[in-house]
Motif scaffolding. Sequence first.
Motif, PDB file in Angstrom:
ATOM      1  N   LEU A 144      34.438  21.726  41.659  1.00 40.70           N
ATOM      2  CA  LEU A 144      33.753  20.711  40.862  1.00 40.70           C
ATOM      3  C   LEU A 144      32.898  21.319  39.765  1.00 40.70           C
ATOM      4  CD1 LEU A 144      32.573  18.373  43.775  1.00 40.70           C
ATOM      5  CD2 LEU A 144      34.610  18.111  42.335  1.00 40.70           C
ATOM      6  N   GLU A 145      32.441  22.542  39.984  1.00 34.50           N
ATOM      7  CA  GLU A 145      31.423  23.101  39.105  1.00 34.50           C
ATOM      8  C   GLU A 145      31.933  24.142  38.113  1.00 34.50           C
ATOM      9  OE1 GLU A 145      27.962  22.348  42.485  1.00 34.50           O
ATOM     10  OE2 GLU A 145      28.610  24.399  42.025  1.00 34.50           O
ATOM     11  N   MET A 146      33.177  24.578  38.272  1.00 33.78           N
ATOM     12  CA  MET A 146      33.732  25.532  37.315  1.00 33.78           C
ATOM     13  C   MET A 146      34.487  24.774  36.233  1.00 33.78           C
ATOM     14  SD  MET A 146      34.746  28.915  39.464  1.00 33.78           S
ATOM     15  CE  MET A 146      34.476  29.881  37.978  1.00 33.78           C
ATOM     16  N   GLU A 147      34.183  25.079  34.989  1.00 31.37           N
ATOM     17  CA  GLU A 147      34.729  24.343  33.849  1.00 31.37           C
ATOM     18  C   GLU A 147      36.000  25.005  33.345  1.00 31.37           C
ATOM     19  OE1 GLU A 147      30.757  22.648  31.735  1.00 31.37           O
ATOM     20  OE2 GLU A 147      31.028  24.829  31.651  1.00 31.37           O
ATOM     21  N   SER A 148      37.104  24.691  33.973  1.00 36.18           N
ATOM     22  CA  SER A 148      38.379  25.249  33.523  1.00 36.18           C
ATOM     23  C   SER A 148      39.518  24.389  34.045  1.00 36.18           C
ATOM     24  CB  SER A 148      38.558  26.682  34.018  1.00 36.18           C
ATOM     25  OG  SER A 148      38.663  26.707  35.422  1.00 36.18           O
ATOM     26  N   HIS A 149      40.645  24.502  33.366  1.00 38.98           N
ATOM     27  CA  HIS A 149      41.873  23.832  33.808  1.00 38.98           C
ATOM     28  C   HIS A 149      43.064  24.698  33.411  1.00 38.98           C
ATOM     29  CE1 HIS A 149      44.898  20.809  34.675  1.00 38.98           C
ATOM     30  NE2 HIS A 149      45.424  21.082  33.494  1.00 38.98           N
ATOM     31  N   PRO A 150      43.943  25.079  34.368  1.00 44.63           N
ATOM     32  CA  PRO A 150      43.742  24.789  35.785  1.00 44.63           C
ATOM     33  C   PRO A 150      42.568  25.590  36.338  1.00 44.63           C
ATOM     34  CG  PRO A 150      45.564  26.293  35.502  1.00 44.63           C
ATOM     35  CD  PRO A 150      45.163  25.863  34.127  1.00 44.63           C
ATOM     36  N   ARG A 151      42.149  25.254  37.537  1.00 44.08           N
ATOM     37  CA  ARG A 151      41.040  25.966  38.154  1.00 44.08           C
ATOM     38  C   ARG A 151      41.403  27.444  38.341  1.00 44.08           C
ATOM     39  NH1 ARG A 151      40.481  20.783  42.026  1.00 44.08           N
ATOM     40  NH2 ARG A 151      38.902  19.684  40.800  1.00 44.08           N
ATOM     41  N   PRO A 152      40.407  28.324  38.326  1.00 48.41           N
ATOM     42  CA  PRO A 152      40.691  29.758  38.480  1.00 48.41           C
ATOM     43  C   PRO A 152      41.101  30.108  39.900  1.00 48.41           C
ATOM     44  CG  PRO A 152      38.332  29.383  38.431  1.00 48.41           C
ATOM     45  CD  PRO A 152      38.969  28.061  38.110  1.00 48.41           C
ATOM     46  N   ARG A 153      41.881  31.159  40.030  1.00 49.56           N
ATOM     47  CA  ARG A 153      42.383  31.574  41.346  1.00 49.56           C
ATOM     48  C   ARG A 153      41.247  31.996  42.276  1.00 49.56           C
ATOM     49  NH1 ARG A 153      47.061  35.558  40.810  1.00 49.56           N
ATOM     50  NH2 ARG A 153      48.277  33.634  40.766  1.00 49.56           N
ATOM     51  N   LEU A 154      40.393  32.885  41.837  1.00 53.83           N
ATOM     52  CA  LEU A 154      39.211  33.364  42.559  1.00 53.83           C
ATOM     53  C   LEU A 154      39.512  34.130  43.852  1.00 53.83           C
ATOM     54  CD1 LEU A 154      36.666  30.384  42.271  1.00 53.83           C
ATOM     55  CD2 LEU A 154      36.855  32.405  40.817  1.00 53.83           C
ATOM     56  N   SER A 155      40.385  33.612  44.693  1.00 53.09           N
ATOM     57  CA  SER A 155      40.599  34.217  46.003  1.00 53.09           C
ATOM     58  C   SER A 155      41.946  33.795  46.568  1.00 53.09           C
ATOM     59  CB  SER A 155      39.482  33.797  46.966  1.00 53.09           C
ATOM     60  OG  SER A 155      39.508  32.399  47.193  1.00 53.09           O
ATOM     61  N   LEU A 156      42.296  34.445  47.653  1.00 46.73           N
ATOM     62  CA  LEU A 156      43.494  34.063  48.401  1.00 46.73           C
ATOM     63  C   LEU A 156      43.221  34.297  49.883  1.00 46.73           C
ATOM     64  CD1 LEU A 156      45.083  36.843  49.481  1.00 46.73           C
ATOM     65  CD2 LEU A 156      45.710  36.995  47.081  1.00 46.73           C
ATOM     66  N   LYS A 157      44.071  33.733  50.696  1.00 46.43           N
ATOM     67  CA  LYS A 157      43.988  33.963  52.141  1.00 46.43           C
ATOM     68  C   LYS A 157      45.305  34.546  52.637  1.00 46.43           C
ATOM     69  CE  LYS A 157      40.609  30.466  53.601  1.00 46.43           C
ATOM     70  NZ  LYS A 157      40.452  29.155  54.274  1.00 46.43           N
ATOM     71  N   VAL A 158      45.176  35.333  53.692  1.00 46.92           N
ATOM     72  CA  VAL A 158      46.338  35.820  54.432  1.00 46.92           C
ATOM     73  C   VAL A 158      46.244  35.234  55.833  1.00 46.92           C
ATOM     74  CG1 VAL A 158      47.623  37.810  55.257  1.00 46.92           C
ATOM     75  CG2 VAL A 158      46.328  37.970  53.109  1.00 46.92           C
ATOM     76  N   ALA A 159      47.272  34.508  56.232  1.00 45.14           N
ATOM     77  CA  ALA A 159      47.318  33.902  57.564  1.00 45.14           C
ATOM     78  C   ALA A 159      48.329  34.663  58.409  1.00 45.14           C
ATOM     79  CB  ALA A 159      47.714  32.431  57.467  1.00 45.14           C
ATOM     80  N   TYR A 160      47.876  35.194  59.544  1.00 44.69           N
ATOM     81  CA  TYR A 160      48.749  35.884  60.483  1.00 44.69           C
ATOM     82  C   TYR A 160      49.065  34.925  61.633  1.00 44.69           C
ATOM     83  CZ  TYR A 160      47.212  40.257  58.223  1.00 44.69           C
ATOM     84  OH  TYR A 160      46.937  41.248  57.326  1.00 44.69           O
ATOM     85  N   PHE A 161      50.328  34.590  61.773  1.00 42.37           N
ATOM     86  CA  PHE A 161      50.732  33.633  62.796  1.00 42.37           C
ATOM     87  C   PHE A 161      51.127  34.364  64.078  1.00 42.37           C
ATOM     88  CE2 PHE A 161      50.970  31.315  58.887  1.00 42.37           C
ATOM     89  CZ  PHE A 161      50.519  30.053  59.232  1.00 42.37           C
ATOM     90  N   LEU A 162      50.492  33.978  65.180  1.00 39.39           N
ATOM     91  CA  LEU A 162      50.718  34.629  66.470  1.00 39.39           C
ATOM     92  C   LEU A 162      51.622  33.817  67.391  1.00 39.39           C
ATOM     93  CD1 LEU A 162      47.074  35.881  67.205  1.00 39.39           C
ATOM     94  CD2 LEU A 162      48.912  37.062  65.965  1.00 39.39           C
TER      95      LEU A 162
END
Length: 275
Positions: A126-144
């Motif tokens: 909501l607070e970052m002024e850009s389009h599209p929104r910036p990537r900033l981060s990612l997640k890695v999900a390890y499925f067990l």
Amino acid sequence: MDTSCLQYSLTEEERRTFNETGYLIMENALSPEQVKALTAEVDRIHDRKLKEGQDPQKAMFYTDFVKDHQLFLDLVDYDKVLPKVWGILGWNIYMYHTHLIVTPPSGQEKSDKTFGWHQDSGRANLEMESHPRPRLSLKVAYFLSDLSEPGRGNFWIVPNSHIQDTMPLSETGVGQPEGAIPVCVKPGTAVFFDRRLWHAASTNWSDITRKVLFYGYGYRWIRRKDDMTMDGLLEKSDPIRRQMLGDGLNCNGYYTPTDGDVPLKVWMREQGLQV
């Protein structure tokens, strides 16, 4: 880090897939032995939380689990995965968030109720002024656990939605967005996903308990999302792992890092990689 990790560097095809779809699936990221050992530790934590009052029919969302066992700590800079993370985000990164989820059978009848679709990062959207929104981060999900079939509490995504700032949802509360799919994977699979990718948890309608580990990586100038327990972890970690755990020389180094703040950059430069 051992230079053998470079065999797992992000390929151009993987980069294109991640940039275009917002996610990447890596099968057999964990060996069967790793899956077995990690599952035993997840079960131990779950059993403890059940004794503390966790509802056995509700999903357990547990943050700050890296401190709980060396096996979890070793995934912070896992040689099969971290090269792909820095291939996407670059070298000025750290692990800002972790959580594990155990989703037992719900005992509910299957329905088409709309899931809780969202992008990660809360107020940043909501607070970052850009389009599209910036990537900033990612997640890695390890499925067990075995999520190779839908209905097992699968993680749902809308491929290619990471450049959309909004996601049209049903006004009746029934049905999923157009293009939504369940992520169906086998134990040991790692799924990388852009924090902007629209995704949702789903109800576990099966008799299989879903178990998954999430590691979030972002730029070092992003604040931690959890109250992470670092007691004793930094002291027994090498420089690159210390960086992944959020270490640095001073506060300014998170914004304007020197070599001492980012040993990953130094190591990459020593290997002749572009930095």
